[in-house]
Design a protein around this motif. Structure first.
Motif, short mmCIF file in Angstrom:
data_model
loop_
_atom_site.label_atom_id
_atom_site.label_comp_id
_atom_site.label_asym_id
_atom_site.label_seq_id
_atom_site.Cartn_x
_atom_site.Cartn_y
_atom_site.Cartn_z
N MET A 19 0.81 -1.20 0.01
CA MET A 19 -0.27 0.03 -0.01
C MET A 19 0.94 1.40 -0.04
SD MET A 19 -3.26 0.94 0.18
CE MET A 19 -4.65 0.42 1.50
N GLY A 20 1.84 1.31 0.94
CA GLY A 20 2.69 2.47 1.05
C GLY A 20 3.73 2.70 -0.33
N ILE A 21 4.21 1.49 -1.05
CA ILE A 21 4.74 1.86 -2.14
C ILE A 21 4.05 2.37 -3.33
CG2 ILE A 21 6.07 0.46 -3.94
CD1 ILE A 21 7.08 -1.19 -1.72
N LEU A 74 4.35 5.85 -5.46
CA LEU A 74 4.28 5.70 -6.88
C LEU A 74 3.27 6.91 -7.33
CD1 LEU A 74 4.92 2.15 -7.65
CD2 LEU A 74 6.61 3.93 -8.14
N VAL A 75 2.25 6.85 -6.75
CA VAL A 75 1.03 7.82 -7.24
C VAL A 75 1.59 9.14 -7.13
CG1 VAL A 75 -1.38 8.67 -6.69
CG2 VAL A 75 -0.95 6.12 -6.72
N ILE A 76 2.16 9.56 -5.82
CA ILE A 76 2.53 10.90 -5.63
C ILE A 76 3.78 11.32 -6.64
CG2 ILE A 76 3.72 12.38 -3.94
CD1 ILE A 76 2.04 10.86 -1.59
N ALA A 105 3.88 14.27 -13.84
CA ALA A 105 2.80 14.39 -14.93
C ALA A 105 2.34 15.95 -14.88
CB ALA A 105 1.70 13.59 -14.66
N LEU A 106 2.52 16.47 -13.49
CA LEU A 106 1.83 17.98 -13.36
C LEU A 106 3.01 18.98 -13.35
CD1 LEU A 106 -0.87 17.06 -10.79
CD2 LEU A 106 -1.20 17.32 -13.36
N ALA A 107 4.06 18.78 -12.92
CA ALA A 107 5.07 19.71 -12.78
C ALA A 107 6.64 19.29 -13.23
CB ALA A 107 5.28 20.09 -11.46
N PRO A 108 6.78 18.76 -14.64
CA PRO A 108 8.29 18.18 -14.91
C PRO A 108 9.43 19.34 -14.73
CG PRO A 108 6.58 18.57 -16.80
CD PRO A 108 5.89 18.84 -15.53
#
Length: 59
Positions: free
Chosen positions: A1-3, A7-9, A15-18
């Protein structure tokens, strides 16, 4: 769950701030090895505190 959450974060950041990632990597390159170790240690301790609090450590 933690990993999975990590990965989501991470994926959201890329994706949002390369450009932010590029600036952060440049800032890390400019830091000394000792500063990077200190930053890593502080990040580790902060993560442990967050996990402790999330598991009901304070309340």
């Amino acid at each position: 769950m933690g990993i999975g959450m990590v990965l989501v974060i991470e994926g959201l950041v890329y994706a949002l701030a390369p450009q932010l990632v590029e600036r952060l990597l440049e800032a890390l390159r400019e830091m000394s090895l000792e500063q990077r170790r200190l930053l890593g240690g502080l990040t580790l301790v902060t993560g442990l505190i967050v996990l402790w609090l999330a598991r009901g450590g304070l309340f």
